[in-house]
Structure formats: structure tokens, C-alpha cells
Design a protein around this motif. Structure first.
Motif, PDB file in Angstrom:
ATOM      1  N   ARG A 243       0.815  -1.210   0.000  1.00 15.42           N
ATOM      2  CA  ARG A 243       0.000   0.000   0.000  1.00 15.42           C
ATOM      3  C   ARG A 243       0.851   1.264   0.000  1.00 15.42           C
ATOM      4  NH1 ARG A 243      -4.576   0.959   4.487  1.00 15.42           N
ATOM      5  NH2 ARG A 243      -2.780   0.868   5.884  1.00 15.42           N
ATOM      6  N   ASP A 244       1.974   1.256   0.748  1.00 14.24           N
ATOM      7  CA  ASP A 244       2.796   2.450   0.807  1.00 14.24           C
ATOM      8  C   ASP A 244       4.208   2.193   0.285  1.00 14.24           C
ATOM      9  OD1 ASP A 244       3.667   0.843   2.812  1.00 14.24           O
ATOM     10  OD2 ASP A 244       3.176   2.200   4.447  1.00 14.24           O
ATOM     11  N   ALA A 245       4.394   1.103  -0.452  1.00 14.60           N
ATOM     12  CA  ALA A 245       5.718   0.780  -0.985  1.00 14.60           C
ATOM     13  C   ALA A 245       5.809   1.202  -2.446  1.00 14.60           C
ATOM     14  CB  ALA A 245       5.976  -0.716  -0.861  1.00 14.60           C
ATOM     15  N   GLU A 358      -4.213   3.660  10.335  1.00 18.09           N
ATOM     16  CA  GLU A 358      -5.608   3.362   9.981  1.00 18.09           C
ATOM     17  C   GLU A 358      -6.582   4.237  10.773  1.00 18.09           C
ATOM     18  OE1 GLU A 358      -6.006  -0.788  10.714  1.00 18.09           O
ATOM     19  OE2 GLU A 358      -4.734  -1.373   9.005  1.00 18.09           O
ATOM     20  N   HIS A 359      -6.046   5.278  11.429  1.00 17.51           N
ATOM     21  CA  HIS A 359      -6.892   6.133  12.268  1.00 17.51           C
ATOM     22  C   HIS A 359      -6.743   7.584  11.835  1.00 17.51           C
ATOM     23  CE1 HIS A 359      -7.235   2.648  14.939  1.00 17.51           C
ATOM     24  NE2 HIS A 359      -5.907   2.555  14.906  1.00 17.51           N
ATOM     25  N   GLU A 360      -7.839   8.337  11.994  1.00 18.06           N
ATOM     26  CA  GLU A 360      -7.786   9.770  11.737  1.00 18.06           C
ATOM     27  C   GLU A 360      -6.956  10.438  12.827  1.00 18.06           C
ATOM     28  OE1 GLU A 360     -11.220  12.504  10.232  1.00 18.06           O
ATOM     29  OE2 GLU A 360     -11.247  12.586  12.432  1.00 18.06           O
ATOM     30  N   GLN A 361      -6.149  11.441  12.430  1.00 15.77           N
ATOM     31  CA  GLN A 361      -5.287  12.123  13.378  1.00 15.77           C
ATOM     32  C   GLN A 361      -5.611  13.616  13.373  1.00 15.77           C
ATOM     33  OE1 GLN A 361      -1.299  11.030  13.994  1.00 15.77           O
ATOM     34  NE2 GLN A 361      -1.347   9.247  12.619  1.00 15.77           N
ATOM     35  N   ALA A 362      -5.695  14.186  14.581  1.00 17.52           N
ATOM     36  CA  ALA A 362      -5.861  15.630  14.740  1.00 17.52           C
ATOM     37  C   ALA A 362      -4.483  16.223  15.028  1.00 17.52           C
ATOM     38  CB  ALA A 362      -6.832  15.934  15.875  1.00 17.52           C
ATOM     39  N   PRO A 389      -6.881   8.499   7.334  1.00 11.70           N
ATOM     40  CA  PRO A 389      -5.930   7.429   7.046  1.00 11.70           C
ATOM     41  C   PRO A 389      -5.484   7.441   5.579  1.00 11.70           C
ATOM     42  CG  PRO A 389      -7.733   6.585   8.378  1.00 11.70           C
ATOM     43  CD  PRO A 389      -8.110   7.985   7.974  1.00 11.70           C
ATOM     44  N   ASP A 390      -4.179   7.203   5.348  1.00  8.34           N
ATOM     45  CA  ASP A 390      -3.589   7.133   4.007  1.00  8.34           C
ATOM     46  C   ASP A 390      -3.742   8.432   3.217  1.00  8.34           C
ATOM     47  OD1 ASP A 390      -2.563   4.519   4.133  1.00  8.34           O
ATOM     48  OD2 ASP A 390      -4.554   3.688   3.708  1.00  8.34           O
ATOM     49  N   LYS A 391      -3.866   9.533   3.903  1.00  8.29           N
ATOM     50  CA  LYS A 391      -3.978  10.826   3.240  1.00  8.29           C
ATOM     51  C   LYS A 391      -2.783  11.708   3.608  1.00  8.29           C
ATOM     52  CE  LYS A 391      -7.901  10.000   1.261  1.00  8.29           C
ATOM     53  NZ  LYS A 391      -7.989   9.860  -0.220  1.00  8.29           N
ATOM     54  N   VAL A 420      -8.061   9.466  18.676  1.00  6.45           N
ATOM     55  CA  VAL A 420      -9.103   9.238  19.684  1.00  6.45           C
ATOM     56  C   VAL A 420      -8.713   8.072  20.581  1.00  6.45           C
ATOM     57  CG1 VAL A 420     -11.534   8.626  20.052  1.00  6.45           C
ATOM     58  CG2 VAL A 420     -10.892  10.167  18.186  1.00  6.45           C
ATOM     59  N   ASP A 421      -8.879   8.293  21.917  1.00  6.05           N
ATOM     60  CA  ASP A 421      -8.618   7.285  22.944  1.00  6.05           C
ATOM     61  C   ASP A 421      -7.138   6.930  23.076  1.00  6.05           C
ATOM     62  OD1 ASP A 421     -11.348   7.148  23.493  1.00  6.05           O
ATOM     63  OD2 ASP A 421     -11.660   5.540  22.027  1.00  6.05           O
ATOM     64  N   GLN A 422      -6.243   7.786  22.571  1.00  9.05           N
ATOM     65  CA  GLN A 422      -4.808   7.551  22.722  1.00  9.05           C
ATOM     66  C   GLN A 422      -4.134   8.812  23.242  1.00  9.05           C
ATOM     67  OE1 GLN A 422      -2.843   5.880  19.301  1.00  9.05           O
ATOM     68  NE2 GLN A 422      -4.497   4.431  18.848  1.00  9.05           N
ATOM     69  N   GLN A 423      -2.948   8.617  23.839  1.00 11.06           N
ATOM     70  CA  GLN A 423      -2.175   9.748  24.310  1.00 11.06           C
ATOM     71  C   GLN A 423      -1.593  10.510  23.120  1.00 11.06           C
ATOM     72  OE1 GLN A 423      -1.575  10.997  27.416  1.00 11.06           O
ATOM     73  NE2 GLN A 423      -3.132   9.551  28.171  1.00 11.06           N
ATOM     74  N   PRO A 424      -1.557  11.854  23.194  1.00 15.31           N
ATOM     75  CA  PRO A 424      -0.989  12.629  22.082  1.00 15.31           C
ATOM     76  C   PRO A 424       0.494  12.290  21.872  1.00 15.31           C
ATOM     77  CG  PRO A 424      -2.238  14.042  23.579  1.00 15.31           C
ATOM     78  CD  PRO A 424      -2.083  12.723  24.263  1.00 15.31           C
ATOM     79  N   ALA A 425       0.914  12.340  20.621  1.00 17.00           N
ATOM     80  CA  ALA A 425       2.323  12.179  20.255  1.00 17.00           C
ATOM     81  C   ALA A 425       2.877  13.548  19.879  1.00 17.00           C
ATOM     82  CB  ALA A 425       2.465  11.212  19.086  1.00 17.00           C
ATOM     83  N   VAL A 426       4.127  13.819  20.285  1.00 16.91           N
ATOM     84  CA  VAL A 426       4.710  15.140  20.099  1.00 16.91           C
ATOM     85  C   VAL A 426       6.060  15.021  19.414  1.00 16.91           C
ATOM     86  CG1 VAL A 426       5.529  17.226  21.260  1.00 16.91           C
ATOM     87  CG2 VAL A 426       3.503  16.039  22.128  1.00 16.91           C
ATOM     88  N   ALA A 427       6.343  15.966  18.520  1.00 21.75           N
ATOM     89  CA  ALA A 427       7.652  16.063  17.875  1.00 21.75           C
ATOM     90  C   ALA A 427       8.057  17.529  17.815  1.00 21.75           C
ATOM     91  CB  ALA A 427       7.617  15.469  16.468  1.00 21.75           C
TER      92      ALA A 427
END
Length: 551
Positions: A243-245, A358-362, A389-391, A420-427
Motif C-alpha cells: 500500500r505504501d511501498a 488506519e486512524h484519523e489524526q488531529a 488514514p492514508d492521506k 481518539v482514545d490515545q495519548q498525544p504524540a509530540v515532535a
């Protein structure tokens, strides 16, 4: 009584692929007389630039025929200006792992090729010679054959007699014989031959190696058949299947300089092993990845079993200066952000965000300078958005006119990604806002040291940024042995060195150093204005692979 005279004669054969090639010969002469340091050996290095004695056109003759057919061939040999005695004879061929073809004097010459002109001949500056003969296509089922001729000159022998010093001692002397030789080929494409199945080619090894800090796929192939095999090799590399290769072609190192389809054509001689390789077009982050390989010939594809490759953190340091992964699946590029109103700086910069999960990200972006305040004159559009996802989408960073600002400002763009339902990731993406004249880099270097980790060796060089801004660090180390061979190793790869940061530049060696003496030279480029740090040293490696004490 010690022997005071050594006659040293070396015959140096120069295998020339192109007639304009030049060769440098290094010759060492050793004297049994005691040297001042008591080692009992004097080493003298002689260097001379040598031009080929003649040229041949063509080097490869490409023919097309049916099985059992006999075809004529001809090669024209011309001198570069003097009379030369030459010889020519059929030879067997062997292939190096790089794909380069050489003559093989350990194997019998093929019976399929026959010379019509003399094996020994003389050429002059205005009288070229034409090598003529016939080649008969074998009646086996091979679709392709390659036959070789070795043509060489008799060389020039430097004759000398022993000479004496004023005090009656015998001088050590060296004589060198330079020989020009070509390996000529008759390559024959056989019409209507069934051929041996190229799917018989075996994969003997696969690795993902770092070349200049970026991932490179290398595959070792072996041809167990009695026929020359021609095909292409393509690969896919992705951590979530196709899919992403991106599909890419692997090529032989010997064909790097070719163009078009010829560049991607893999040619493997019978009973030979070759290496094919190519940069991986998509980033490889730490974790497990799946590689798919396929061989292609005459519109037919043969898929090979999928291969699982484990990538570790820091395996590809140059990749980290181009792309970053936030948590798992959000990919950002570029990751070192520079813009401003100074000469050469961009006023706008586009940053790409790709959601490989596979999840939408804010996603939310904010900026902060080293003094804790927002960047004056910086616009981020949009500062917040959602990514399906995949965008992918792009964010624009733009400098608003700030005439009152005259000095650069440094800090970070903070990226927060929430599912949703996960801890935020930061960079944190380092950001340089350039106003007024560029600052001079203030970087200090430490001592170069050799470090071993298992079977691998690397030189490490600590550098410290004593300035107030980011400094891109690009380093090159040249390692020369006693025979004059040089190994080129890179580090840094333009990754920014932060203020007050000390980092070890790691020059990872492709192969461990053997026992012997080495000269080391390095250069650390600090910016596009050619500011750099330089250094050099000598080192001796002992039998245990570690630096030995100087004598």
C-alpha cells in the motif's frame, strides 16, 4: 654478510575498459640495509602517470545469429604514437560480484571462437591492425553467449645495472614494466533458442545497508546454469505491504553509467555470482519491514518469497535529516526548517504530513523560540487540521515582512498529533528564522578515536556547537593505507547541531581495517559558505584490529 643489492621488477597489467584511461602505479622497493630507525627495511614509493599504449574499437561486438551459425568479427587496434608489438588470443571469461567481466586464465579458452589473423603482430602510429576471426554459435539452448579475446602489448622493460654510491655502497633500484591490455567480447543474441529458465537464478542473500547514511537494498544472485542469464530485478519495500511501498529497479554496479533499459538489464555469466543494488525510495523507520522481489524477462515475471527485514534506530542517519515519524505512522518532511529574509533564505516553506495509520489524526502546530516566546513574523497555515488514514496534506510556513528584525532567531515548531482514545504524540522540528547577515559557525572538535562494536569498526569524532544557532554538520573521512588505497566514509549528513550540544560524528567503516599503517584526513563542513574544520592524523592497526602503539 647482508645482501646489498636488490633488483625489483614489477609487471603491472592495466586492464583498460576505455582507451582514454590513465593509471597510477605505486611500486615499493625494499633494501636489506639497516635503516636509521633500526627496522631493517627501507620503503620507497614511486608514482608515475601512465597512458595506455593503444586503443581498440569496439571493445564489445554485439552480434545476432541462429544456433550453429558462424559469424565473422573484427576489432581495429591503433597505436597512440609509437611502434608496439602485440599479441591476441581467445580466453575464458569470469565475472566479479560487481558485474565487471575479466579474462580467466585458469579455465580453457572456448573452441567457439577462432582467429584468422596472426596471434602476434606489430602496429605503428599510422598503420593500425585489424583483428579478424569467426565465432560459431553453440547448438545448445542458451539464448545468449559471451566470448572473450585478450589483446595486450609486450610492455616496456626498464633495464638497469647495479650502481654505486660515492662511498662504494650498492644503490637500491626499481624497474617497472607497464602493460596495456583489453578484454574484448563477442556478445551473441541467439534467435529462436528456448533458453534455460531464468527463474533458476538463486537469491543467495539480501541486506539493507547504509550508503551515505541512506537505506540501500542489496541482493546477491547466483546463476547455476550453463547459460548467460539476462533479466531485470525489481523490488518493493514497505512496512505494511504494497500500500505504501514504491516499486524500484535494482542494478549491477558495473552498469551505473549506462542509460535507458541497458542500465537496468542484469547480465549473469554461467556459474557466476553478482550483486544488484539500489537506494530504497521510501523511508524505512525502526521496526520490521517486508521486501518483495521479482525477476522480469521477456514480459514474464517470477516473484520471489517475501523477505522480512528488521531496521534498528539510527541505522540510516541521513534519512533522519529528511523525514521523521511522529509516534507510529505520521510522517513529516522536511524536518529542519529554515526561512527568513536573509540572502539565500526562503520566505515560504511547504511541509508535507502523511498519515500512514488506519486512524484519523488531529494535528496542531505551534512555534516557540529559544527564549520561550512565539516567533515574530512567522505564519503557519493551517495551524490545526485533521488527517484521514492514508492521506497527505501540506502546511505552509511563511515569513511576514519584519524590517525591524536584524538578527536570526532560533527555536522549534512543535507538532502534536492526537488519535481518539490515545495519548498525544509530540515532535519538535528545529526552526531557523534568518534576518540580517548569517552568523559565523562556532564549532569545536575533539579527538578522533577508533571504536569497535562486535565485528564492526567506526571512528568517532566529538563536535560541540558553541554558538547561538543551529549548525548543519557534514563530515568526510578519508582513510589511506600503505598501498595508496583510499576508503571514503561520511558522517553528519547535514543534521543540525543545536546550541551547546555535543555530538559524536560516527564514521562507520564498511569493512574492518587490517593490520598496518593508515593516514586519516577529515573535513567537517559547517554551512553553505564553505566554513569547515579540518584535521589529519596517522594510526597503526595491530593484529588484534586495535590501534597499536607507535614505534
Amino acid at each position: 654478510m647482508t645482501r646489498k643489492y636488490i633488483r625489483f621488477l614489477s609487471r603491472c597489467a592495466l586492464t583498460l575498459i576505455a582507451a582514454q584511461a590513465l593509471a597510477t602505479s605505486s611500486v615499493e622497493a625494499q633494501s636489506a640495509n639497516k635503516s636509521k630507525n633500526g627496522s631493517g627495511t627501507k620503503t620507497v614509493t614511486l608514482q608515475q602517470m601512465v597512458e595506455p599504449a593503444f586503443r581498440v574499437q569496439p571493445v564489445v561486438q554485439r552480434l545476432e545469429a541462429a544456433r550453429g551459425e558462424t559469424l565473422p568479427f573484427a576489432f581495429v587496434i591503433e597505436s597512440y604514437g609509437r611502434q608496439i608489438d602485440c599479441e591476441v588470443r581467445p580466453v575464458a571469461l569470469r565475472q566479479e560480484e560487481t558485474g565487471v567481466v575479466f579474462h580467466d586464465e585458469t579455465q580453457p579458452a572456448p573452441n567457439a571462437i577462432r582467429l584468422e589473423t596472426p596471434e602476434r603482430f606489430t602496429i605503428t602510429s599510422n598503420q593500425p591492425f585489424e583483428i579478424k576471426g569467426e565465432v560459431t554459435v553453440p547448438r545448445n539452448k542458451a539464448k545468449f553467449h559471451s566470448f572473450g579475446l585478450l589483446v595486450r602489448d609486450a610492455g616496456q622493460n626498464t633495464k638497469f645495472e647495479p650502481t654505486k654510491t660515492p662511498d662504494g655502497k650498492t644503490r637500491t633500484q626499481a624497474g617497472v614494466r607497464f602493460v596495456t591490455q583489453y578484454v574484448l567480447r563477442c556478445d551473441i543474441q541467439v534467435n529462436n533458442a528456448p533458453g534455460e529458465d531464468f527463474s533458476n537464478v538463486e537469491v543467495k542473500g539480501v541486506e539493507i545497508a547504509a550508503f551515505d547514511g541512506l537505506p540501500t537494498a542489496r541482493v546477491l544472485l547466483e546463476n547455476p546454469t550453463e547459460s548467460v542469464q539476462l533479466f531485470q530485478v525489481r523490488g518493493k519495500f514497505g512496512d505494511r505491504g504494497s500500500r505504501d511501498a514504491k516499486l524500484f529497479s535494482l542494478i549491477q554496479p558495473s552498469r551505473y553509467n549506462l542509460e535507458g533499459d541497458e542500465r537496468e538489464l542484469i547480465k549473469v555469466l554461467p556459474k557466476s555470482r553478482v550483486r544488484v543494488e539500489a537506494p530504497v525510495p521510501n523511508p524505512l523507520f525502526p521496526g520490521k519491514h517486508v521486501m518483495q522481489l521479482q525477476m522480469v524477462a521477456e514480459r514474464r515475471q517470477v516473484k520471489l518469497p517475501e523477505l522480512s527485514i528488521e531496521v534498528g534506530a539510527g541505522d540510516f542517519p541521513a534519512q533522519e535529516t529528511q523525514v521523521v515519524q511522529v509516534a507510529e505512522g505520521l510522517v513529516i518532511s522536511p524536518v529542519q526548517l529554515e526561512l527568513g529574509q536573509a540572502k539565500g533564505a526562503r520566505r515560504t516553506l511547504s511541509v508535507a504530513f502523511t498519515n500512514r495509520t488506519e486512524h484519523e489524526q488531529a494535528i496542531e502546530l505551534t512555534s516557540q523560540s529559544f527564549d520561550g516566546t512565539d516567533f515574530a513574523g512567522l505564519s503557519i497555515s493551517p495551524p490545526t487540521f485533521t488527517l484521514a488514514p492514508d492521506k497527505s496534506r501540506r502546511v505552509t510556513l511563511m515569513v511576514r515582512s519584519q524590517k525591524e528584525l536584524e538578527t536570526p532567531a532560533y527555536g522549534f515548531v512543535h507538532v502534536q498529533s492526537t488519535v481518539v482514545d490515545q495519548q498525544p504524540a509530540v515532535a519538535k522540528l528545529p526552526l531557523a528564522m534568518l534576518y540580517g547577515p548569517r552568523e559565523t559557525a562556532q564549532v569545536k572538535q575533539g579527538e578522533l578515536a577508533l571504536r569497535s562494536e562486535g565485528s564492526r569498526q567506526k571512528f568517532v569524532l566529538p563536535v560541540t556547537n558553541a554558538g547561538r544557532g543551529f549548525v548543519p554538520v557534514q563530515a568526510l573521512l578519508l582513510i589511506s593505507d600503505e598501498q595508496g588505497r583510499t576508503m571514503r566514509v561520511t558522517a553528519g549528513y547535514g543534521r543540525w547541531l543545536h546550541p551547546d550540544e555535543t555530538r559524536e560524528l560516527e564514521f562507520t567503516l564498511p569493512t574492518p581495517l587490517l593490520a598496518g599503517a593508515y593516514q586519516l584526513q577529515w573535513q567537517i563542513r559547517l554551512n553553505e559558505q564553505d566554513e569547515s574544520l579540518n584535521g589529519s592524523t596517522a594510526i597503526r592497526i595491530g593484529d588484534a584490529g586495535q590501534p597499536a602503539a607507535s614505534e
